[in-house]
Design a protein around this motif. Structure first.
Motif, PDB file in Angstrom:
ATOM      1  N   THR A   1      76.331  45.245  17.286  1.00 41.10           N
ATOM      2  CA  THR A   1      77.751  45.134  16.938  1.00 41.10           C
ATOM      3  C   THR A   1      78.116  43.713  16.547  1.00 41.10           C
ATOM      4  OG1 THR A   1      78.325  44.778  19.257  1.00 41.10           O
ATOM      5  CG2 THR A   1      78.434  47.039  18.441  1.00 41.10           C
ATOM      6  N   GLY A   2      77.148  42.886  16.307  1.00 42.60           N
ATOM      7  CA  GLY A   2      77.413  41.503  15.946  1.00 42.60           C
ATOM      8  C   GLY A   2      77.457  40.616  17.172  1.00 42.60           C
ATOM      9  N   GLU A   3      77.732  39.367  16.964  1.00 43.95           N
ATOM     10  CA  GLU A   3      77.777  38.394  18.055  1.00 43.95           C
ATOM     11  C   GLU A   3      79.210  38.322  18.593  1.00 43.95           C
ATOM     12  OE1 GLU A   3      75.974  33.969  18.949  1.00 43.95           O
ATOM     13  OE2 GLU A   3      76.352  34.572  16.897  1.00 43.95           O
ATOM     14  N   THR A   4      79.601  39.352  19.325  1.00 49.94           N
ATOM     15  CA  THR A   4      80.980  39.440  19.812  1.00 49.94           C
ATOM     16  C   THR A   4      81.255  38.475  20.955  1.00 49.94           C
ATOM     17  OG1 THR A   4      80.350  41.250  21.282  1.00 49.94           O
ATOM     18  CG2 THR A   4      81.230  41.853  19.123  1.00 49.94           C
ATOM     19  N   GLY A   5      80.248  37.986  21.620  1.00 49.91           N
ATOM     20  CA  GLY A   5      80.440  37.073  22.737  1.00 49.91           C
ATOM     21  C   GLY A   5      80.541  35.613  22.334  1.00 49.91           C
ATOM     22  N   HIS A   6      80.443  35.304  21.055  1.00 48.62           N
ATOM     23  CA  HIS A   6      80.506  33.922  20.586  1.00 48.62           C
ATOM     24  C   HIS A   6      81.918  33.384  20.779  1.00 48.62           C
ATOM     25  CE1 HIS A   6      80.312  30.485  17.826  1.00 48.62           C
ATOM     26  NE2 HIS A   6      79.001  30.529  18.059  1.00 48.62           N
ATOM     27  N   SER A   7      82.016  32.136  21.231  1.00 44.92           N
ATOM     28  CA  SER A   7      83.322  31.566  21.562  1.00 44.92           C
ATOM     29  C   SER A   7      84.215  31.353  20.339  1.00 44.92           C
ATOM     30  CB  SER A   7      83.137  30.236  22.294  1.00 44.92           C
ATOM     31  OG  SER A   7      82.473  29.303  21.456  1.00 44.92           O
ATOM     32  N   GLU A   8      83.657  31.022  19.192  1.00 41.73           N
ATOM     33  CA  GLU A   8      84.467  30.725  18.014  1.00 41.73           C
ATOM     34  C   GLU A   8      84.676  31.926  17.101  1.00 41.73           C
ATOM     35  OE1 GLU A   8      82.788  27.433  15.968  1.00 41.73           O
ATOM     36  OE2 GLU A   8      82.912  26.097  17.684  1.00 41.73           O
ATOM     37  N   ARG A   9      83.633  32.669  16.836  1.00 43.28           N
ATOM     38  CA  ARG A   9      83.772  33.747  15.853  1.00 43.28           C
ATOM     39  C   ARG A   9      83.664  35.148  16.467  1.00 43.28           C
ATOM     40  NH1 ARG A   9      78.970  30.983  14.412  1.00 43.28           N
ATOM     41  NH2 ARG A   9      77.148  32.095  15.161  1.00 43.28           N
ATOM     42  N   GLY A  10      83.639  35.249  17.772  1.00 47.37           N
ATOM     43  CA  GLY A  10      83.544  36.552  18.420  1.00 47.37           C
ATOM     44  C   GLY A  10      84.728  37.451  18.132  1.00 47.37           C
ATOM     45  N   SER A  11      85.926  36.879  18.121  1.00 48.67           N
ATOM     46  CA  SER A  11      87.122  37.695  17.842  1.00 48.67           C
ATOM     47  C   SER A  11      87.126  38.189  16.402  1.00 48.67           C
ATOM     48  CB  SER A  11      88.386  36.896  18.134  1.00 48.67           C
ATOM     49  OG  SER A  11      88.437  35.745  17.307  1.00 48.67           O
ATOM     50  N   ILE A  12      86.622  37.378  15.476  1.00 49.21           N
ATOM     51  CA  ILE A  12      86.564  37.800  14.074  1.00 49.21           C
ATOM     52  C   ILE A  12      85.578  38.955  13.915  1.00 49.21           C
ATOM     53  CG2 ILE A  12      85.946  37.070  11.742  1.00 49.21           C
ATOM     54  CD1 ILE A  12      86.868  34.242  12.546  1.00 49.21           C
ATOM     55  N   VAL A  13      84.457  38.874  14.631  1.00 49.23           N
ATOM     56  CA  VAL A  13      83.466  39.942  14.576  1.00 49.23           C
ATOM     57  C   VAL A  13      84.043  41.226  15.147  1.00 49.23           C
ATOM     58  CG1 VAL A  13      81.207  40.674  15.425  1.00 49.23           C
ATOM     59  CG2 VAL A  13      81.523  38.337  14.633  1.00 49.23           C
ATOM     60  N   GLU A  14      84.794  41.123  16.234  1.00 48.15           N
ATOM     61  CA  GLU A  14      85.414  42.311  16.817  1.00 48.15           C
ATOM     62  C   GLU A  14      86.436  42.923  15.859  1.00 48.15           C
ATOM     63  OE1 GLU A  14      86.971  41.007  20.548  1.00 48.15           O
ATOM     64  OE2 GLU A  14      85.004  41.039  21.516  1.00 48.15           O
ATOM     65  N   GLN A  15      87.223  42.099  15.184  1.00 52.82           N
ATOM     66  CA  GLN A  15      88.174  42.612  14.187  1.00 52.82           C
ATOM     67  C   GLN A  15      87.443  43.307  13.042  1.00 52.82           C
ATOM     68  OE1 GLN A  15      90.598  39.362  12.907  1.00 52.82           O
ATOM     69  NE2 GLN A  15      91.706  39.196  14.844  1.00 52.82           N
ATOM     70  N   PHE A  16      86.353  42.717  12.597  1.00 47.93           N
ATOM     71  CA  PHE A  16      85.560  43.321  11.525  1.00 47.93           C
ATOM     72  C   PHE A  16      84.997  44.673  11.974  1.00 47.93           C
ATOM     73  CE2 PHE A  16      81.475  43.992   9.386  1.00 47.93           C
ATOM     74  CZ  PHE A  16      81.898  44.006   8.069  1.00 47.93           C
ATOM     75  N   ASN A  17      84.525  44.742  13.219  1.00 48.41           N
ATOM     76  CA  ASN A  17      83.990  46.003  13.741  1.00 48.41           C
ATOM     77  C   ASN A  17      85.066  47.087  13.794  1.00 48.41           C
ATOM     78  OD1 ASN A  17      81.451  44.907  14.028  1.00 48.41           O
ATOM     79  ND2 ASN A  17      81.676  44.483  16.210  1.00 48.41           N
ATOM     80  N   ARG A  18      86.277  46.716  14.206  1.00 51.65           N
ATOM     81  CA  ARG A  18      87.367  47.694  14.241  1.00 51.65           C
ATOM     82  C   ARG A  18      87.747  48.152  12.833  1.00 51.65           C
ATOM     83  NH1 ARG A  18      89.193  44.343  18.451  1.00 51.65           N
ATOM     84  NH2 ARG A  18      90.537  43.173  17.032  1.00 51.65           N
ATOM     85  N   ALA A  19      87.730  47.236  11.872  1.00 48.46           N
ATOM     86  CA  ALA A  19      88.119  47.579  10.507  1.00 48.46           C
ATOM     87  C   ALA A  19      87.075  48.452   9.813  1.00 48.46           C
ATOM     88  CB  ALA A  19      88.353  46.311   9.691  1.00 48.46           C
ATOM     89  N   THR A  20      85.806  48.211  10.087  1.00 46.30           N
ATOM     90  CA  THR A  20      84.746  48.952   9.390  1.00 46.30           C
ATOM     91  C   THR A  20      84.284  50.170  10.156  1.00 46.30           C
ATOM     92  OG1 THR A  20      83.053  47.527  10.366  1.00 46.30           O
ATOM     93  CG2 THR A  20      83.900  46.912   8.184  1.00 46.30           C
ATOM     94  N   GLU A  21      84.680  50.306  11.399  1.00 46.05           N
ATOM     95  CA  GLU A  21      84.308  51.446  12.234  1.00 46.05           C
ATOM     96  C   GLU A  21      82.803  51.692  12.197  1.00 46.05           C
ATOM     97  OE1 GLU A  21      86.682  54.806  11.139  1.00 46.05           O
ATOM     98  OE2 GLU A  21      88.548  53.752  11.480  1.00 46.05           O
ATOM     99  N   ASN A  22      82.052  50.714  12.631  1.00 48.82           N
ATOM    100  CA  ASN A  22      80.596  50.847  12.655  1.00 48.82           C
ATOM    101  C   ASN A  22      80.174  51.895  13.691  1.00 48.82           C
ATOM    102  OD1 ASN A  22      81.285  49.349  14.862  1.00 48.82           O
ATOM    103  ND2 ASN A  22      79.592  47.911  14.674  1.00 48.82           N
ATOM    104  N   SER A  23      79.021  52.478  13.484  1.00 52.06           N
ATOM    105  CA  SER A  23      78.536  53.545  14.350  1.00 52.06           C
ATOM    106  C   SER A  23      77.360  53.049  15.192  1.00 52.06           C
ATOM    107  CB  SER A  23      78.096  54.735  13.509  1.00 52.06           C
ATOM    108  OG  SER A  23      77.495  55.703  14.324  1.00 52.06           O
ATOM    109  N   PRO A  24      77.545  52.926  16.504  1.00 53.66           N
ATOM    110  CA  PRO A  24      76.418  52.533  17.355  1.00 53.66           C
ATOM    111  C   PRO A  24      75.283  53.555  17.333  1.00 53.66           C
ATOM    112  CG  PRO A  24      78.491  52.275  18.532  1.00 53.66           C
ATOM    113  CD  PRO A  24      78.796  52.987  17.252  1.00 53.66           C
ATOM    114  N   ALA A  25      75.593  54.821  17.116  1.00 61.15           N
ATOM    115  CA  ALA A  25      74.546  55.848  17.088  1.00 61.15           C
ATOM    116  C   ALA A  25      73.546  55.587  15.970  1.00 61.15           C
ATOM    117  CB  ALA A  25      75.177  57.226  16.927  1.00 61.15           C
ATOM    118  N   ILE A  26      74.051  55.154  14.816  1.00 63.70           N
ATOM    119  CA  ILE A  26      73.143  54.848  13.704  1.00 63.70           C
ATOM    120  C   ILE A  26      72.251  53.664  14.057  1.00 63.70           C
ATOM    121  CG2 ILE A  26      73.036  54.038  11.313  1.00 63.70           C
ATOM    122  CD1 ILE A  26      75.510  55.729  10.752  1.00 63.70           C
TER     123      ILE A  26
END
Length: 102
Positions: free
Chosen positions: A51-76
């Motif tokens: 799901t990307g580097e969501t725990g990163h202090s600087e860009r973790g929130s941006i990665v989380e926003q991107f994940n919500r916008a693109t609706e990535n599938s963990p199953a894949i």
């Protein structure tokens, strides 16, 4: 390279002579364990960062926003990691098999 092939019948060449294999030689031990290390590293990287580097202090929130916008599938991603694990298991079994009976 063609002359070497004619004089040494136990040598097989691949990729137009760039890779040669002598019949009856074993895979080196360090290379066998390198296969294991690469397999563990690849599968663990795919699972840890699927799901990307969501725990990163600087860009973790941006990665989380991107994940919500693109609706990535963990199953894949789990399927991709499983396919990588099966591939590496096949390579490792091939490397560690006993070839003396052939």
């Amino acid at each position: 390279m063609a002359n070497k092939q004619e004089t040494q019948p136990n040598v097989h060449d691949y990729a137009g002579g760039w890779i040669t294999e002598r019949t009856g030689t074993e895979v080196p031990g360090f290379l066998k364990f390198a296969y294991v290390g690469v397999a563990i590293g690849t599968v663990s990287y795919l699972i840890l960062y699927m799901t990307g580097e969501t725990g990163h202090s600087e860009r973790g929130s941006i990665v989380e926003q991107f994940n919500r916008a693109t609706e990535n599938s963990p199953a894949i991603m789990y399927m991709v990691a499983a396919m990588a694990a099966v591939f590496f298991l096949a390579v490792i079994l091939f490397a560690f098999r006993n070839t003396e009976g052939e």
